[in-house]
Every structure is written in structure tokens, then in C-alpha cells.
Design an enzyme around this catalytic site. Structure first.
Site, PDB file in Angstrom:
ATOM      1  CE1 TYR A 253     -14.736  -0.549  -3.533  1.00  0.00           C
ATOM      2  CE2 TYR A 253     -12.764  -0.759  -1.848  1.00  0.00           C
ATOM      3  CZ  TYR A 253     -13.085  -0.744  -3.493  1.00  0.00           C
ATOM      4  OH  TYR A 253     -12.250  -1.593  -3.893  1.00  0.00           O
TER       5      TYR A 253
ATOM      6  NE  ARG B 238     -13.976  -4.143 -11.514  1.00  0.00           N
ATOM      7  CZ  ARG B 238     -13.828  -4.102 -12.911  1.00  0.00           C
ATOM      8  NH1 ARG B 238     -12.936  -4.976 -12.579  1.00  0.00           N
ATOM      9  NH2 ARG B 238     -13.986  -2.918 -13.331  1.00  0.00           N
TER      10      ARG B 238
ATOM     11  CB  CYS C   2      32.250 -16.201  -1.150  1.00  0.00           C
ATOM     12  SG  CYS C   2      32.471 -14.309  -0.520  1.00  0.00           S
TER      13      CYS C   2
ATOM     14  CE  LYS D 286      -4.155   5.247 -11.502  1.00  0.00           C
ATOM     15  NZ  LYS D 286      -4.752   3.669 -11.414  1.00  0.00           N
TER      16      LYS D 286
ATOM     17  CB  CYS E 215      32.738 -15.106   4.816  1.00  0.00           C
ATOM     18  SG  CYS E 215      32.751 -13.786   3.333  1.00  0.00           S
TER      19      CYS E 215
ATOM     20  CD  GLU F  65     -14.463   5.725   0.107  1.00  0.00           C
ATOM     21  OE1 GLU F  65     -14.063   5.146  -0.507  1.00  0.00           O
ATOM     22  OE2 GLU F  65     -15.544   6.895   0.037  1.00  0.00           O
TER      23      GLU F  65
ATOM     24  CB  CYS G   8      36.404 -14.872   2.035  1.00  0.00           C
ATOM     25  SG  CYS G   8      35.022 -16.118   1.509  1.00  0.00           S
TER      26      CYS G   8
ATOM     27  CE  LYS H 139      -8.493   3.290  -8.364  1.00  0.00           C
ATOM     28  NZ  LYS H 139      -8.014   2.153  -8.402  1.00  0.00           N
TER      29      LYS H 139
ATOM     30  CG  ASP I 104      -2.671  -1.443  -5.831  1.00  0.00           C
ATOM     31  OD1 ASP I 104      -3.130  -1.482  -6.953  1.00  0.00           O
ATOM     32  OD2 ASP I 104      -0.455  -1.141  -6.599  1.00  0.00           O
TER      33      ASP I 104
ATOM     34  CB  CYS J  89      30.090 -16.810   1.785  1.00  0.00           C
ATOM     35  SG  CYS J  89      31.547 -17.010   1.817  1.00  0.00           S
TER      36      CYS J  89
ATOM     37  CG  ASP K 228      -4.766 -19.312  22.120  1.00  0.00           C
ATOM     38  OD1 ASP K 228      -6.077 -17.906  20.461  1.00  0.00           O
ATOM     39  OD2 ASP K 228      -4.091 -18.420  22.378  1.00  0.00           O
TER      40      ASP K 228
HETATM   41  S1  IVH Z   1     -15.018   2.695  -5.554  1.00  0.00           S
HETATM   42  C1  IVH Z   1     -17.992   2.625  -9.010  1.00  0.00           C
HETATM   43  N1  IVH Z   1     -13.673   3.290  -3.632  1.00  0.00           N
HETATM   44  O1  IVH Z   1     -10.373   1.525  -7.858  1.00  0.00           O
HETATM   45  C2  IVH Z   1     -16.948   3.163  -8.107  1.00  0.00           C
HETATM   46  N2  IVH Z   1     -13.059   1.429  -5.499  1.00  0.00           N
HETATM   47  O2  IVH Z   1     -11.293   1.436 -10.820  1.00  0.00           O
HETATM   48  C3  IVH Z   1     -16.005   1.709  -7.302  1.00  0.00           C
HETATM   49  N3  IVH Z   1     -10.248   0.839  -5.339  1.00  0.00           N
HETATM   50  O3  IVH Z   1     -12.009  -1.514  -8.858  1.00  0.00           O
HETATM   51  C4  IVH Z   1     -15.039   1.356  -6.807  1.00  0.00           C
HETATM   52  N4  IVH Z   1      -9.603   1.993  -3.426  1.00  0.00           N
HETATM   53  O4  IVH Z   1     -10.781  -1.796  -6.981  1.00  0.00           O
HETATM   54  C5  IVH Z   1     -13.315   2.304  -5.119  1.00  0.00           C
HETATM   55  N5  IVH Z   1     -11.603   3.842  -1.720  1.00  0.00           N
HETATM   56  C6  IVH Z   1     -11.980   2.954  -3.023  1.00  0.00           C
HETATM   57  C7  IVH Z   1     -11.291   2.140  -3.770  1.00  0.00           C
HETATM   58  C8  IVH Z   1     -11.577   1.653  -4.938  1.00  0.00           C
HETATM   59  C9  IVH Z   1      -9.805   1.024  -4.050  1.00  0.00           C
HETATM   60  C10 IVH Z   1     -10.552   0.380  -6.956  1.00  0.00           C
HETATM   61  C11 IVH Z   1     -11.400  -0.544  -6.501  1.00  0.00           C
HETATM   62  C12 IVH Z   1     -11.775  -0.706  -7.598  1.00  0.00           C
HETATM   63  C13 IVH Z   1     -10.332   0.035  -8.773  1.00  0.00           C
HETATM   64  C14 IVH Z   1     -11.607   1.406  -9.612  1.00  0.00           C
END
Ligand code: IVH
Length: 669
Positions: free
Chosen positions: A229, A137, A411, A317, A434, A114, A414, A116, A118, A429, A38
Site C-alpha cells: 500500500y 518496521r 464428564c 478507525k 455420552c 484504503e 455423563c 487499514k 490489522d 470424555c 507441480d
Molecule cells: S500507510 C505514513 N496504509 O498502519 C503512512 N498503513 O499506523 C504509512 N497500515 O505502520 C502507512 N493498513 O502497519 C498505510 N492501507 C494502509 C495500511 C497501513 C495498515 C498500518 C501500517 C502502519 C500503521 C500506521
């Protein structure tokens, strides 16, 4: 300081702050204390204010969020952002591997695996190492310019790190996933429930909603994070493999997921998939599978793309954490703060290996928003350790026999009045006696992360309160053998165990004690801040709203809950009775010191202090003195006629302080 010097110092501060930011947010391994950070930031902001001609959008001072936009501008991706083909079963992965080898005409292919994430895919563009553009995207070809919002995500570098022996590309496009962690997601929804805003259905929606805000200040408040990634266009650097690319990303300062594995064959791929699947609930963010990528870039190019997905990658998946079931009833629970929460009783259903019978419906606004009725067929989801949720109603399945639900006016425990304060989504409540509130607060007090009274769970608390053996938490410390023996299913041994567990809880750390009190809006984190600031319970009990508000993470709502709690005579008595029973709160001997964990090296002759005095001064502030130059040294203080140590420190790129700077730091650590 003249203009030239200011410019130099600004540059130096930006570089240091970028680096400390990286240590903190990317490596999770800070080198300096928050106070020191800071201080540097303040110095930079003061200089930028005095010399506005040196302002830069990528300055570490700009990460708080710029002015709101009217609308987002469209951005074309240099290389389209593709999607991935999905596989659900091992057979499909074996097929993928066969196809890849056949198309390439080779026996063996290395894959990078890797997780995936979400979240929401974004693209970051760096020109000569400077962040210049960030986009969503979109449809894969065109996205939206969200540069301003991405600047607020602290784990995204604004400038590439240059400390390593790898080149800075002329143009670098990096793709990654912006996401919000499980804990941050829950906290966000809890806050929204309190203020009556609609809740986010899952972390992905919360992440996406946060990144697409026209006002970057909102994004800045959302605790977003990123994993990078994939490459987009690269100019000025050539790479052979994806695994290498990830290594480069790390060195440039990007956050790369740690669960990356180079797999030599399909068996290793399967094994890593099983490993990730089995540990997924233990990591702090949502993943919905793994991604398998051909490692060599020349192989990737040879395999090419079909129908908007690359032939060189596959998403393997996990089974979705979602199932369909029926809401058999809706009941209302009363929590320790008196909050009424509607809960759906479900026809039991297995959701990825766990039986789900109940799901929280949060509050009446949520029920209305999702249009939930008793008898509805619904989709329920279970995300890791998160409480099961009703995702949505399948309205097509309605028969007309479904019943709508209304929250009670009194409630359910009570029978006393229930109120819904204006601006809040929650009914409460109002009866502080209570039984539901009393039980809830005792269970919370005894819970693992609070006083940790082993064996004092829901059933036992229920009996203790219903039989009027205890009326509040302080009574726990006055229980006798006879009191407990009168309860059902409490033999001698279990009675003794409980008394032992209560006795063992008598030395709580201050932070845990605060948390155990169950003050509204005060969770573990805020408890820690209060323990640090106030030092002991007596001081905390006298805390004023004004002083509370000087703690950066405490706002008016939280400050108000705290002062209201300690103003209440009943709460003060409870605390006094607990202490009178011999509970000894453990206070940290000394709070954290401003220079904790830092190492100083002195070289040359200081004018104002002797070496010995300098050592004592830094030690008093929590730092150590080093006698030789190494990477472990955080600051090198240069006195007059400093010799070879100074040169060595410069070679290592260590932070060098003049005596004046050092003295200023001592005064204002
Ligand atoms: S590679 C052509 N790596 O999954 C490959 N995608 O269904 C481009 N995602 O749009 C993506 N983790 O939003 C890649 N380790 C990972 C990922 C990843 C999540 C998502 C990403 C992409 C979607 C593809």
C-alpha cells in the site's frame, strides 16, 4: 541438454512459474491445474539440482523456507516508516480535510481511501526488479532483516512482472502489511490447542509471531498473506499520484487491496468509510479502520511530517471490538468428539452492536496462562464472526473474592472418566455413549454445511436423544410421524416439515457426506481431498494410513483419525444403516482431470499423431482445442512447418511446446 540450453530452460521455467504463482496467489485466478504447476516445478528443481551453478535465492523453488538463522540482522530504512494519526469521529476527519486544504491553499483535494489492515508492516526492496531485502518496521528507523521469511509468502513477487508497458525501477521500495486471514487464524489456533501450544490472542499477534521466526520453515507453514500500500524510496520511475502508484504495484505483480477508492471530496470519504465499516465482517481478514491519503505526491511533499506521522494521511478507525465485563461463572461444555471446553459466562455486554454473554476459554492451559478466575473483570473482544474471546484479566480490579477454577475429573454430562492424553491440551470424555457426544455429532451431521437438514437444531436434537427416540445419526432416516409427534411443541405441520427436510438430505455430495460423519481432524477441506482421492465411500472405508499419507495435506495425525474411525465397528454399522435407508451419495461422474480448463492449439504437422488424435488425447485429459490464436490459449504445440499462427503466438507471449514436450506432457500430465 547442454549447459546453455539448461540455463535457458531454467530461466523460462522460473518466468512461467512466477507468472502462474501470481495468477494463483495474487489474482486468485489460476491458468493451469495444480498438477501442471507441480510438473513445471519438478522440472525446474531437477534442472537446478543438475546445474547448481544456476541456483538463485529468488527461484520459485526456494519458497519452501531456507536454513534457520541464529539471529536477525538490523536493517536501516532509507526513508523512515512512519505511523499514522488516528481519528475516531467524523468531526476529526472534517478537521483533517480543512487543515490539509488550508496548508496547501487549495479548494479541492482528492483522497485515496484504503482499508487499514490489522497486521505487521514490512518493507520490500527490489533492485532492478529482483527482490533483495525484506524487513520489519521495527522502531520506524531500524527494522529486522526477514528476507528469508518473506520469500515463503507466495503473494510476494520475487521478480517484478515485466509483461506490461511500465518501467522496472532501478530501486523500488514497497511497504505493505503481512497478515493472517480469519479462517487461517482459527485453524492455526485449533492446531495449537490440539498440540498444547499457547494460543495466539488475535490474527495480528499470530501474523507478527509468524514473520519473526528464525526458522523460515515455520513461517512457510503459517499461510501468511500481504497487501501492499505505500512506496518507500523509488529510483528510476516517477509518479504523480498515489492512485497511480497502486496501479503500478498491481502491474508489477503485487497484491493490492481491492477496496481502494479515489474520493473527490470529504462526503465521498464519509460514504466509503460507512461502506467499509458495514461490510467488514464479511471479508476474510481483520481490518481496524480505513486510511485516508492525499492523492497527489507533490501535495504530500508540501504537507510533510510532524512528530513521526505524515500530515497528508489519517487513519479513520472503527470502534474497537473490545469491552470490559465480569466473568460470573465458568462452565464446561462437552463437544461431539468428547472434548471438554471451559466457557466463561459473562455479565452481558454489548461489543460493537452485538450482545456477548459467553466466551470460550479454550482449555485449562489457556486459563492458567491468562490467569483467569471466576469473578474477574476482563476485557472481551469479538472479531467479526469469530467466537468472542477473553483477551486479558484486569488484575487491578481484583478484590480477593475471586475463585480459581479447575477442570473436572469426570464428564459433567455423563459422569464417566475424563482423560487428557499426553501431549494434548484437551481433556476428553471417553464414553462413546455420552449423550453430549451423541447430541453434538447429530447436530454436526444435520448442520448447514454437512447434510443440511433444515430445522433440526440443538433443541430438537436434545429432545430426540433425551427421550431415546434416536441414538445415532442413522436413526434419523428411520423416524416415523409418531416418533416426532411425541415431542414437545411439534405440531403436524412442523413434524411434516422435519420429515421433508430429512428426506431432502438423502442425496448428499460425497464431500459433504464425509464431512457430516464428524471424523476427528476432518473438516470440509480434508473431506474434499478424500472425496477426490477415493471416489466412493466403500473405497474410503478401506483407506490405509499409507495411502492417506500420500495426499500432500494429510499428516499422520489426520490419517490416524480416519483409519481409527472406519475401523470402529459401530461407525461402519451407522454408515451401512444410513445407506440402507436409501441415502444415495452423489459421486462426481469423473474426478478432476489433470489438464482441466486448459486450451491447446496445434499448428503445423505433428509426426507421431494426427491432429484429430491429438485433439482426442487432450480432451480425454480435460483440455480443449482452440482453432485460432488468442490469449485464452495456454499451450501452442508446434509441428513441422508451422506458419503464421506460431509467429502470432510468440507475439502474444504464449507458451509454446515442441511435439516432444507435448508428448511428454501427455504421458505425465
Ligand atoms: S500507510 C505514513 N496504509 O498502519 C503512512 N498503513 O499506523 C504509512 N497500515 O505502520 C502507512 N493498513 O502497519 C498505510 N492501507 C494502509 C495500511 C497501513 C495498515 C498500518 C501500517 C502502519 C500503521 C500506521
Amino acid at each position: 541438454m547442454d549447459k546453455e540450453q539448461a540455463k535457458k530452460r531454467i530461466e523460462e521455467l522460473r518466468k512461467d512459474l512466477d507468472y502462474h504463482n501470481y495468477r494463483y496467489y495474487v489474482l486468485d485466478n489460476p491458468l493451469i491445474s495444480d498438477a501442471e504447476y507441480d510438473r513445471l516445478l519438478r522440472e525446474l528443481m531437477d534442472l537446478e539440482e543438475a546445474y547448481p551453478e544456476f541456483l538463485s535465492p529468488n527461484s520459485p523453488s526456494r519458497r519452501v523456507g531456507a536454513k534457520p538463522l541464529e539471529e536477525f540482522t538490523a536493517v536501516a530504512h532509507t526513508i523512515p516508516m512512519l505511523s499514522l494519526q488516528n481519528a475516531m469521529a467524523p468531526g476529526e476527519v472534517v478537521e483533517f480535510d480543512k487543515r490539509v486544504k488550508k496548508l496547501l491553499g487549495v479548494e479541492n483535494v482528492d483522497y485515496v481511501m484504503e482499508v487499514k489492515i490489522d497486521g505487521l508492516a514490512v518493507e520490500l526492496v527490489y533492485l532492478n526488479g529482483e527482490f533483495t531485502l525484506g524487513s520489519t518496521r521495527g522502531d520506524g528507523f531500524m527494522g529486522e532483516d526477514i528476507t528469508q521469511n518473506l520469500r515463503t509468502i507466495k503473494s510476494i513477487p520475487m521478480r517484478l512482472l515485466r509483461d506490461h508497458d511500465i518501467p522496472i525501477p532501478d530501486r523500488l521500495e514497497v511497504r505493505g502489511e503481512v497478515y493472517i486471514g480469519k479462517k487461517e487464524f482459527q485453524e492455526l489456533n485449533e492446531k495449537r490447542a490440539l498440540s498444547g501450544e499457547p494460543l495466539f490472542a488475535n490474527p495480528r499477534n499470530a501474523g507478527a509471531g509468524s514473520v519473526r521466526q528464525l526458522d523460515p520453515k515455520i513461517t512457510a507453514g503459517r499461510k501468511l498473506n500481504i497487501f501492499c500500500y505505500a512506496p518507500g524510496e523509488l529510483v528510476g520511475v516517477s509518479l504523480i499520484t498515489h492512485f497511480h502508484f497502486l496501479e503500478y504495484l498491481r502491474k508489477w505483480g503485487f497484491r493490492v487491496n481491492p477496496f481502494v477508492k479515489l474520493c473527490r471530496n470529504i462526503e465521498e470519504v464519509m460514504a466509503h468509510y460507512a461502506y467499509i465499516r458495514d461490510m467488514r465482517d464479511t471479508i476474510p481478514y481483520e481490518i481496524d479502520g480505513t486510511v485516508i491519503k492525499v492523492n497527489r505526491f507533490d501535495y504530500q511533499a508540501a504537507l510533510g511530517t510532524v512528530s513521526r506521522s505524515p500530515r497528508w494521511a489519517l487513519a479513520f478507525k472503527f470502534e474497537a471490538h473490545e469491552e470490559t465485563t465480569i466473568i460470573e461463572d465458568i462452565v464446561v461444555q462437552v463437544g461431539r468428539t468428547g472434548a471438554l471446553t471451559p466457557v466463561a459466562l459473562l455479565r452481558p455486554v454489548m461489543v460493537s452492536g452485538v450482545e456477548v454473554k459467553r466466551a470460550t476459554l479454550h482449555n485449562e492451559d489457556e486459563i492458567r496462562r491468562k490467569d483467569i478466575m471466576v469473578g474477574d473483570t476482563v476485557i472481551v473482544s469479538r472479531a467479526g464472526d469469530v467466537i468472542p474471546e477473553v483477551v486479558r484479566v484486569i488484575k487491578e480490579q481484583r478484590t480477593g473474592k475471586e475463585l480459581s477454577f479447575a477442570m473436572p475429573e469426570t464428564c459433567p454430562v455423563c459422569g464417566e472418566k475424563v482423560v487428557r492424553p499426553p501431549g494434548e491440551a484437551i481433556r476428553r470424555c471417553v464414553n462413546i455413549n455420552c449423550p453430549a457426544q451423541i447430541k453434538g455429532s447429530i447436530e454436526h451431521f444435520a448442520s448447514k454445511r454437512a447434510m443440511d437438514i433444515d430445522g433440526l437444531g440443538e433443541k430438537l436434537v436434545e429432545q430426540l436423544v433425551d427421550k431415546s427416540v434416536i441414538r445415532d445419526v442413522s436413526d434419523l432416516y428411520y423416524l416415523s410421524k409418531n416418533d416426532i409427534a411425541s415431542l414437545e411443541r411439534m405440531a403436524d405441520k412442523s413434524t411434516q416439515n422435519l420429515l421433508n427436510a430429512i428426506a431432502a438430505s438423502k442425496k448428499p455430495a460425497f464431500q459433504r457426506f464425509i464431512y457430516a460423519l464428524g471424523i476427528r481432524n476432518v473438516g470440509e477441506h480434508i473431506s474434499g481431498l478424500l472425496a477426490e482421492r477415493y471416489g466412493n465411500i466403500e473405497k474410503l472405508m478401506e483407506a490405509s494410513e499409507g495411502v492417506l499419507l500420500t495426499i500432500p495435506e494429510i499428516g499422520p495425525e489426520v490419517a490416524n483419525s480416519i483409519t481409527a474411525f472406519f475401523r470402529d465397528e459401530k461407525n461402519r454399522e451407522t454408515i451401512e444403516r444410513i445407506l440402507a435407508a436409501g441415502v444415495e451419495i452423489e459421486y462426481k461422474k469423473e474426478g478432476r482431470k489433470p489438464l482441466d480448463g486448459l486450451t491447446f492449439l496445434f499448428t503445423g504437422t505433428l509426426k507421431a499423431l494426427t491432429r484429430e488424435e491429438a485433439r482426442k488425447r487432450v480432451e480425454a485429459l480435460g483440455a480443449k482445442q482452440a482453432s485460432s490464436v488468442s490469449k485464452k490459449v495456454n499451450f501452442v504445440v508446434l509441428g513441422e512447418e508451422a506458419g503464421s499462427k506460431a509467429d502470432r503466438a510468440r507475439e502474444l507471449g504464449l507458451k509454446i511446446l515442441s511435439e516432444d514436450e507435448f508428448l511428454r506432457m501427455l504421458q505425465n500430465p
